[in-house]
Motif scaffolding. Structure first.
Motif, short mmCIF file in Angstrom:
data_model
loop_
_atom_site.label_atom_id
_atom_site.label_comp_id
_atom_site.label_asym_id
_atom_site.label_seq_id
_atom_site.Cartn_x
_atom_site.Cartn_y
_atom_site.Cartn_z
N PHE A 271 0.83 -1.21 0.00
CA PHE A 271 0.00 0.00 0.00
C PHE A 271 0.86 1.26 0.00
O PHE A 271 0.44 2.31 -0.48
N LYS A 272 2.08 1.15 0.48
CA LYS A 272 3.01 2.27 0.36
C LYS A 272 3.37 2.50 -1.10
O LYS A 272 3.52 3.65 -1.54
N GLN A 273 3.51 1.42 -1.86
CA GLN A 273 3.73 1.56 -3.30
C GLN A 273 2.62 2.38 -3.94
O GLN A 273 2.86 3.25 -4.78
N MET A 274 1.39 2.09 -3.56
CA MET A 274 0.25 2.81 -4.13
C MET A 274 0.32 4.30 -3.78
O MET A 274 0.06 5.16 -4.63
N GLN A 275 0.66 4.62 -2.55
CA GLN A 275 0.82 6.02 -2.16
C GLN A 275 1.91 6.69 -2.99
O GLN A 275 1.73 7.81 -3.49
N ASN A 276 3.03 6.00 -3.14
CA ASN A 276 4.14 6.56 -3.90
C ASN A 276 3.78 6.75 -5.37
O ASN A 276 4.36 7.61 -6.04
N GLY A 277 2.83 5.96 -5.86
CA GLY A 277 2.42 6.09 -7.24
C GLY A 277 1.90 7.48 -7.57
O GLY A 277 2.13 8.01 -8.67
N VAL A 278 1.22 8.11 -6.64
CA VAL A 278 0.70 9.46 -6.87
C VAL A 278 1.86 10.44 -7.03
O VAL A 278 1.89 11.25 -7.97
N TYR A 279 2.85 10.37 -6.14
CA TYR A 279 3.95 11.34 -6.16
C TYR A 279 4.86 11.12 -7.37
O TYR A 279 5.33 12.10 -7.97
N VAL A 280 5.09 9.87 -7.73
CA VAL A 280 5.90 9.59 -8.91
C VAL A 280 5.21 10.12 -10.16
O VAL A 280 5.84 10.74 -11.03
N ARG A 281 3.91 9.93 -10.24
CA ARG A 281 3.19 10.38 -11.44
C ARG A 281 3.06 11.90 -11.47
O ARG A 281 3.07 12.50 -12.54
N MET A 282 3.00 12.53 -10.31
CA MET A 282 3.11 13.99 -10.28
C MET A 282 4.44 14.43 -10.86
O MET A 282 4.51 15.36 -11.68
N ALA A 283 5.51 13.76 -10.45
CA ALA A 283 6.85 14.13 -10.92
C ALA A 283 6.98 13.93 -12.42
O ALA A 283 7.53 14.79 -13.13
N VAL A 284 6.48 12.81 -12.91
CA VAL A 284 6.58 12.52 -14.35
C VAL A 284 5.79 13.54 -15.16
O VAL A 284 6.28 14.09 -16.16
N ILE A 285 4.55 13.82 -14.72
CA ILE A 285 3.72 14.80 -15.43
C ILE A 285 4.39 16.17 -15.45
O ILE A 285 4.49 16.83 -16.49
N ALA A 286 4.87 16.61 -14.29
CA ALA A 286 5.49 17.92 -14.21
C ALA A 286 6.73 18.01 -15.09
O ALA A 286 6.97 19.03 -15.75
N ARG A 287 7.53 16.95 -15.09
CA ARG A 287 8.73 16.95 -15.92
C ARG A 287 8.38 17.02 -17.41
O ARG A 287 9.02 17.73 -18.18
N MET A 288 7.37 16.27 -17.81
CA MET A 288 6.96 16.28 -19.21
C MET A 288 6.48 17.67 -19.61
O MET A 288 6.86 18.19 -20.67
N LEU A 289 5.67 18.27 -18.78
CA LEU A 289 5.13 19.59 -19.11
C LEU A 289 6.22 20.65 -19.13
O LEU A 289 6.18 21.60 -19.91
N GLN A 290 7.22 20.47 -18.27
CA GLN A 290 8.36 21.39 -18.31
C GLN A 290 9.11 21.26 -19.63
O GLN A 290 9.51 22.26 -20.24
#
Length: 310
Positions: A271-290
């Motif tokens: 379940f910690k993996q699932m929590q981390n999934g949100v933050y990793v996907r935030m990072a990926v999205i932000a990097r792509m948009l940058q």
């Protein structure tokens, strides 16, 4: 990094930088965008964790999500993936997140679309954001990858998670092993195989996989004694090292690849993996948009190594 398609496209430093950015967001950081943004999550296969965590990541970043459901879309009338994606771009989507059963769905889209694409699952080939959240979970635990013994166990042959993780973990210096029942091995992955008993005894990280029934195309599935012969039983868990942890990309088939009592045991980080999934996907999205010039120049930077403070 114009599109986020495969872990193969990243250097070790780039992977570490994405993990640091994800940890920054976990600690409350958030970027600012230069205009209102819209994302279309095009999922052509069932998904709970990946789709919902992308949606949550987008909402936390202040990005509007365009609603898409395959069962009520024009794909039922014969529309192709390209035409669906091109339609989303035409109506104003700034970002596409796509999951599709084809291993190579991204090949055409990368060349023909003028907005960023994130791979949320490509057939049996890749699941790069799942890989990144697994890496973050491991790094939070051990503050390193080098020298860790990591066993990926289960339906290796049909798993995009195994494909992405094995390659990335080797690149980062981990000792990677595979464990699979007869018929579930993948000869294209050049890693040593161990038994499930050996996996429990040697692993620092034991990453379990479910049987991918939807990809077997008529092949026989699990037998009634799969857990006994090939899964993580309580007896095997007792042989694990005191510091060892259990991962699973989920959905979990309780009582098949893992005893139900172990899903939330002290070793489990599922379940910690699932929590981390949100933050990793935030990072990926932000990097792509940058990369595409949709954020302020100083919005996303190389943060101090917050993970190294463990």
């Amino acid at each position: 990094m114009r599109h986020f398609i495969s872990v193969d496209q990243f250097t070790e430093d780039e992977i570490q930088d994405l993990l640091q950015t994800a940890e920054h967001y976990r600690m409350g950081g958030s970027p600012e965008f230069s205009k209102p943004l819209f994302a279309a999550n095009l999922f052509f296969e069932p998904s709970t964790r990946t789709k919902m965590s992308f949606t949550m990541a987008q909402k936390r970043l202040g990005i509007e999500t365009l609603d898409f459901h395959m069962d009520t879309s024009s794909t039922k009338k014969g529309e192709t993936l390209y035409d669906t994606a091109r339609t989303m771009q035409a109506i104003g989507a700034d970002l596409l997140v796509i999951r599709h059963a084809s291993d190579t769905w991204s090949n055409e889209l990368q060349q023909k679309l003028s907005i960023p694409i994130i791979n949320a699952g490509a057939g049996k080939a890749e699941h790069p954001t799942q890989c990144m959240l697994d890496l973050l979970t491991i790094y939070q635990e051990f503050a390193r990858f080098s020298g860790l013994k990591i066993v990926i166990a289960g339906d290796i042959r049909h798993s995009r998670v195994a494909q992405s993780n094995a390659k990335a973990l080797k690149q980062l210096g981990a000792d990677v092993y595979l464990c699979a029942p007869p018929g579930f091995q993948d000869k294209s992955l050049d890693f040593p195989y161990v038994t499930m008993d050996e996996a429990a005894e040697i692993s620092d990280v034991l990453m379990l996989l479910r049987i991918q029934h939807e990809r077997h195309q008529g092949e026989s599935g699990s037998s009634d004694d799969y857990l006994k012969n090939y899964g993580l039983t309580k007896a095997r868990e007792r042989k694990m090292r005191n510091h060892s942890i259990i991962l699973h990309p989920a959905p979990v088939n309780r009582g098949v690849e893992i005893d139900s009592d172990l899903v939330e045991c002290r070793r489990s980080r599922i379940f910690k993996q699932m929590q981390n999934g949100v933050y990793v996907r935030m990072a990926v999205i932000a990097r792509m948009l940058q990369e595409w010039g949709m954020t302020g120049e100083d919005t996303i930077k190389k943060y101090q190594p917050v993970l190294a403070s463990r």
